[in-house]
Design an enzyme around this catalytic site. Structure first.
Site, PDB file in Angstrom:
ATOM      1  N   HIS A   1       2.366   7.570  -3.637  1.00 17.91           N
ATOM      2  CA  HIS A   1       2.719   6.190  -3.947  1.00 17.91           C
ATOM      3  C   HIS A   1       3.727   6.121  -5.096  1.00 17.91           C
ATOM      4  O   HIS A   1       4.570   5.230  -5.138  1.00 17.91           O
ATOM      5  CB  HIS A   1       1.454   5.401  -4.298  1.00 17.91           C
ATOM      6  CG  HIS A   1       1.683   3.930  -4.457  1.00 17.91           C
ATOM      7  ND1 HIS A   1       2.200   3.159  -3.436  1.00 17.91           N
ATOM      8  CD2 HIS A   1       1.475   3.087  -5.511  1.00 17.91           C
ATOM      9  CE1 HIS A   1       2.299   1.896  -3.861  1.00 17.91           C
ATOM     10  NE2 HIS A   1       1.867   1.831  -5.107  1.00 17.91           N
TER      11      HIS A   1
ATOM     12  N   SER B   1       5.209  -1.605  -4.284  1.00 19.68           N
ATOM     13  CA  SER B   1       3.770  -1.774  -4.214  1.00 19.68           C
ATOM     14  C   SER B   1       3.404  -3.246  -4.024  1.00 19.68           C
ATOM     15  O   SER B   1       3.803  -3.853  -3.042  1.00 19.68           O
ATOM     16  CB  SER B   1       3.129  -1.161  -5.470  1.00 19.68           C
ATOM     17  OG  SER B   1       1.754  -0.977  -5.307  1.00 19.68           O
TER      18      SER B   1
ATOM     19  N   ASP C   1       2.699   8.505   0.931  1.00 15.95           N
ATOM     20  CA  ASP C   1       1.933   7.449   0.255  1.00 15.95           C
ATOM     21  C   ASP C   1       0.569   7.297   0.925  1.00 15.95           C
ATOM     22  O   ASP C   1       0.482   7.053   2.131  1.00 15.95           O
ATOM     23  CB  ASP C   1       2.715   6.131   0.328  1.00 15.95           C
ATOM     24  CG  ASP C   1       2.184   5.055  -0.594  1.00 15.95           C
ATOM     25  OD1 ASP C   1       0.964   5.034  -0.877  1.00 15.95           O
ATOM     26  OD2 ASP C   1       2.990   4.212  -1.045  1.00 15.95           O
TER      27      ASP C   1
END
Length: 339
Positions: A314, A130, A285
């Site tokens: 995600h 991330s 995602d």
């Protein structure tokens, strides 16, 4: 209880957007031992709202990130509550006055830690999930002769326009709470944090995750509402709102070309990354779709696109939520480290 991390003092640390954090602190934790050649180094930056504890799921015996063989450094992002942040910085840069911090600022601070404290000149791998992936790309672009391999997963080298819009919704939910008081709250704006959590809940996991009811069948929540309250609201309620907003700004303004080296030329910045790269987007995602990663890989000299085959959205990338995805990512990291 004593802290399980160290502090590197950056002194007066000048930021890209013009402010200076005086007595700037970079919190970090290390695993394993730096070898004599100083060539067994892994840098593993933290993610949005996460601290070094939240990265430890990928480290351990028999894992790619095995402290028996590697020296792993987890630097905490500025704004995350352990490194210099709105919640721990004295006046006048406290709370709502904390300055704007870029991903470039973070990585330059981390570079000082790695070189000044440890005397490291080569990094075997930079890896992150991330916003950790955002910093990973920055390492590759800012220090191309230093970084041998990068493995950004479920992240991007530049915040997309769609991602900016998602984060505007998150920010609006949090700051709409009257208790927030433009960042000068005296009690926790719990209503705003709970609202923020519910906005986030629609993005963190995929449509297929919810369709298959994995919140109930796999994670063990008793209902969808139980998942929204216990998992999502529980995730954000302990966190400091100003810290969250500082990191949110860093995320929205993430761009490996936004510096004097590349002057906004994104393709040029991607092309400058010499590291062997495994770019691993989550197949489902919603923040960082694989097509964005495909563009990045097409412009990098030695990069391979490896989507994570998962319906966990995600959260295929962390923080250790789904063991199958953990094993997939770990296996690819082993492959990359052996290359």
């Amino acid at each position: 209880m004593p802290a399980d991390y160290e502090i590197f003092d950056l002194g007066d640390f000048g930021l890209q957007r013009g402010a200076t954090i005086r007595g700037c602190k970079l919190a970090y934790k290390t695993f394993g031992t730096l070898n004599a050649a100083k060539d067994n180094v892994v840098v593993y930056p933290t993610w949005y709202s996460g601290q070094h504890y939240d990265n430890e799921w990928l480290i351990g015996p028999g894992r790619a990130l095995d402290p028996a063989h590697l020296f792993i450094i987890i630097p905490n992002m500025l704004g995350n509550g352990l490194s210099s942040s709105p919640s721990n910085t004295p006046e006048p840069y406290n709370a709502g006055r904390f300055p704007l911090v870029t991903a470039c600022d973070n990585v330059r601070a981390q570079h000082r830690l790695v070189t000044e404290l440890f005397g490291i000149e080569r990094i075997r791998l930079v890896v992150g999930w991330s916003m950790g992936a955002l910093q990973t790309f920055h390492w590759g672009a800012l220090y191309p002769d230093m970084v041998e391999r990068i493995a950004p997963f479920c992240g991007s080298a530049k915040c997309s326009r769609h991602n900016i819009v998602f984060l505007e919704g998150v920010k609006a939910a949090l700051t709409a709470d009257a208790v927030f008081a433009d960042g000068w709250y005296t009690t926790k704006p719990a209503r705003g944090l709970r609202a923020m959590a519910r906005v986030y809940a629609g993005w963190g996991f995929s449509q297929a995750f919810y369709r298959e009811q994995l919140d109930i069948k796999t994670l063990g929540y008793s209902s969808l509402e139980d998942f929204l309250v216990a998992f999502w609201e529980g995730f954000f309620l302990p966190k400091d709102p100003n810290n969250l907003l500082t990191m949110l700004w860093t995320w929205q303004n993430g761009d490996i070309s936004d510096n004097e080296l590349y002057d906004g030329d994104f393709a040029k910045a991607l092309g400058a990354i010499k590291a062997k790269a495994y770019v691993m987007p989550g197949q489902t995602d919603l923040y960082f779709p694989p097509e964005d990663s495909a563009f990045e890989v097409a412009h990098m000299p030695d990069a391979t696109l490896i989507p994570v085959p998962s319906i966990w959205g995600h959260f295929a990338g962390g923080p250790g939520t789904n063991p199958v995805d953990v094993d997939f990512i770990d296996g690819k990291l082993k492959e990359l480290l052996a290359a």
